[in-house]
Design an enzyme around this catalytic site. Structure first.
Site, mmCIF file in Angstrom:
data_model
loop_
_atom_site.group_PDB
_atom_site.id
_atom_site.type_symbol
_atom_site.label_atom_id
_atom_site.label_comp_id
_atom_site.label_asym_id
_atom_site.label_seq_id
_atom_site.Cartn_x
_atom_site.Cartn_y
_atom_site.Cartn_z
ATOM 1 N N SER A 100 -15.903 -20.543 -25.670
ATOM 2 C CA SER A 100 -16.529 -21.694 -25.304
ATOM 3 C C SER A 100 -16.430 -21.759 -23.547
ATOM 4 C CB SER A 100 -15.708 -22.638 -25.743
ATOM 5 O OG SER A 100 -16.151 -24.026 -25.228
ATOM 6 N N TYR A 112 -8.233 -27.766 -28.055
ATOM 7 C CA TYR A 112 -9.403 -26.777 -28.020
ATOM 8 C C TYR A 112 -9.538 -26.027 -26.739
ATOM 9 C CZ TYR A 112 -14.185 -25.714 -28.608
ATOM 10 O OH TYR A 112 -15.461 -24.881 -28.598
ATOM 11 N N LYS A 138 -9.107 -21.993 -26.754
ATOM 12 C CA LYS A 138 -9.941 -21.276 -26.213
ATOM 13 C C LYS A 138 -9.808 -20.350 -24.958
ATOM 14 C CE LYS A 138 -13.290 -22.040 -29.233
ATOM 15 N NZ LYS A 138 -13.921 -21.521 -29.954
HETATM 16 P P1 NAD Z 1 -19.789 -25.387 -37.182
HETATM 17 O O1 NAD Z 1 -19.075 -26.568 -37.431
HETATM 18 O O2 NAD Z 1 -21.386 -25.502 -37.452
HETATM 19 O O3 NAD Z 1 -19.389 -24.171 -38.118
HETATM 20 C C1 NAD Z 1 -18.061 -23.705 -38.119
HETATM 21 C C2 NAD Z 1 -17.774 -22.791 -39.057
HETATM 22 O O4 NAD Z 1 -16.259 -22.555 -39.282
HETATM 23 C C3 NAD Z 1 -18.065 -23.209 -40.517
HETATM 24 O O5 NAD Z 1 -18.833 -22.309 -41.322
HETATM 25 C C4 NAD Z 1 -16.756 -23.652 -41.151
HETATM 26 O O6 NAD Z 1 -16.665 -23.476 -42.549
HETATM 27 C C5 NAD Z 1 -16.027 -22.562 -40.676
HETATM 28 N N1 NAD Z 1 -14.365 -23.075 -40.433
HETATM 29 C C6 NAD Z 1 -14.193 -24.150 -39.967
HETATM 30 N N2 NAD Z 1 -12.717 -24.130 -40.389
HETATM 31 C C7 NAD Z 1 -12.280 -23.030 -40.902
HETATM 32 C C8 NAD Z 1 -11.155 -22.471 -41.259
HETATM 33 N N3 NAD Z 1 -10.129 -22.853 -41.623
HETATM 34 N N4 NAD Z 1 -11.402 -20.977 -41.970
HETATM 35 C C9 NAD Z 1 -12.337 -20.553 -41.972
HETATM 36 N N5 NAD Z 1 -13.666 -21.048 -41.522
HETATM 37 C C10 NAD Z 1 -13.474 -22.167 -41.050
HETATM 38 O O7 NAD Z 1 -19.425 -25.118 -35.669
HETATM 39 P P2 NAD Z 1 -20.407 -24.308 -34.429
HETATM 40 O O8 NAD Z 1 -20.744 -25.459 -33.386
HETATM 41 O O9 NAD Z 1 -21.324 -23.358 -34.999
HETATM 42 O O10 NAD Z 1 -19.049 -23.587 -33.771
HETATM 43 C C11 NAD Z 1 -18.745 -22.199 -34.151
HETATM 44 C C12 NAD Z 1 -17.872 -21.532 -32.972
HETATM 45 O O11 NAD Z 1 -18.706 -21.837 -31.853
HETATM 46 C C13 NAD Z 1 -16.720 -22.228 -32.914
HETATM 47 O O12 NAD Z 1 -15.443 -21.528 -32.545
HETATM 48 C C14 NAD Z 1 -16.839 -23.334 -31.834
HETATM 49 O O13 NAD Z 1 -15.753 -23.596 -31.017
HETATM 50 C C15 NAD Z 1 -17.819 -22.536 -30.875
HETATM 51 N N6 NAD Z 1 -18.435 -23.161 -29.828
HETATM 52 C C16 NAD Z 1 -19.462 -24.363 -30.329
HETATM 53 C C17 NAD Z 1 -20.095 -24.713 -29.177
HETATM 54 C C18 NAD Z 1 -21.118 -25.773 -29.715
HETATM 55 O O14 NAD Z 1 -21.476 -26.612 -28.789
HETATM 56 N N7 NAD Z 1 -21.477 -25.930 -31.069
HETATM 57 C C19 NAD Z 1 -20.023 -24.550 -27.922
HETATM 58 C C20 NAD Z 1 -18.770 -23.644 -27.533
HETATM 59 C C21 NAD Z 1 -18.244 -23.000 -28.590
#
Ligand code: NAD
Length: 259
Positions: free
Chosen positions: A141, A154, A158
């Protein structure tokens, strides 16, 4: 005939993980999907990946917070005969002032984001070493590079994931295995949608104010990143032209970390 390469994408039934799984499936990898939910609850995501896939698609439910990452990798290898690409994407967010931060929330965030990646990487590396090729992509992130208030667990997890990325990259560099972190800014996914509500509460603002004044404030483009942009970078990192990109963080954040 050479066996198709296999990719495991954790947390791949939603948001960024689903987009990466769809892209790698279209690129020709056998794809192991994973999330927390039972298979019958995520049939839509599985069929979306199957629709674009050139190879096999399978799903394993596993909770990475419960140290199930090792078994997830072992089961992926059992199913496809190998693991060539590992994308550590599963993650959650908790928003709270440090003095109110629940220990269980701290531990849950760390267990999924940091410990989860440790377990999957440790289990996948021997198989990659055996063929002297591999790609490990950790979805970190912008918060692996800079901080924001109220996100102590978080941001710490990260930052830790980036440290893990660099360390493993050094250990496997001579075996054509690359290890990198993609560092997205705000991407509009279900995770961000939920966070908007939590942030509205902690900042005492409306959700629209959170969107403009909190989320897009540090992102100079003033636009959310699209999931396909992250998926496209993951696809590039898997290619041979990316063989010298290792141990690094790639920000896709609309200029956020240029501040
Ligand atoms: P999301 O909530 O849409 O999807 C998250 C996924 O992780 C889901 O499929 C969920 O079932 C799975 N998950 C959650 N807890 C779990 C567990 N204990 N075991 C197995 N699977 C689990 O999230 P997203 O926004 O697509 O984020 C995905 C990644 O990207 C994350 O690591 C997040 O920190 C990172 N990220 C997201 C953003 C953003 O703005 N969306 C920005 C930077 C980083």
């Amino acid at each position: 005939m050479a066996r198709r390469k296999a990719a495991l994408v954790t947390g791949s039934t939603s948001g960024i993980g689903l987009a990466i799984a769809m892209r790698l499936a279209a690129d020709g990898y056998n794809i192991m999907l994973n999330s927390l939910e039972p298979e019958e609850q995520i049939t839509g995501a599985i069929s979306a990946v199957k629709k674009v896939a050139k190879g096999g698609v399978a799903y394993i439910q596993a909770d990475l917070a419960l140290e199930q990452g090792t078994d997830l990798v072992i089961d992926t290898i059992a199913h496809f005969g190998r693991i060539d690409v590992l994308v550590n994407n599963a993650g959650i967010q908790k928003v709270s002032r440090i003095e109110d931060f629940l220990q269980e929330d701290w531990e849950h965030v760390r267990a999924i984001i940091l410990d989860g990646a440790f377990h999957t990487i440790r289990a996948a590396v021997p198989d990659m070493l055996s063929r002297k090729w591999g790609r490990i992509i950790n979805i970190a992130s912008a918060h692996a590079l800079v901080a924001s208030p109220f996100k102590s667990a978080y941001v710490a997890a990260k930052h830790g994931l980036l440290g893990l990325t660099k360390t493993v990259a050094l250990e496997v560099a001579e075996s054509s295995i690359t290890v990198n972190a993609i560092c997205p800014g705000y991407v509009f996914t279900p995770l961000v949608e939920k966070q908007m509500k939590d942030q509205a509460q902690v900042h005492a603002m409306s959700e629209d104010q959170v969107r403009r004044n909190i989320m897009l404030a540090p992102q100079p483009t003033k636009q959310f990143v699209q999931v396909e942009e992250i998926a496209s970078m993951a696809s590039y990192l898997c290619g041979d032209m990316a063989r010298s990109i290792t141990g690094t963080s790639i920000a896709i954040d609309g200029g956020w970390t240029a501040h």
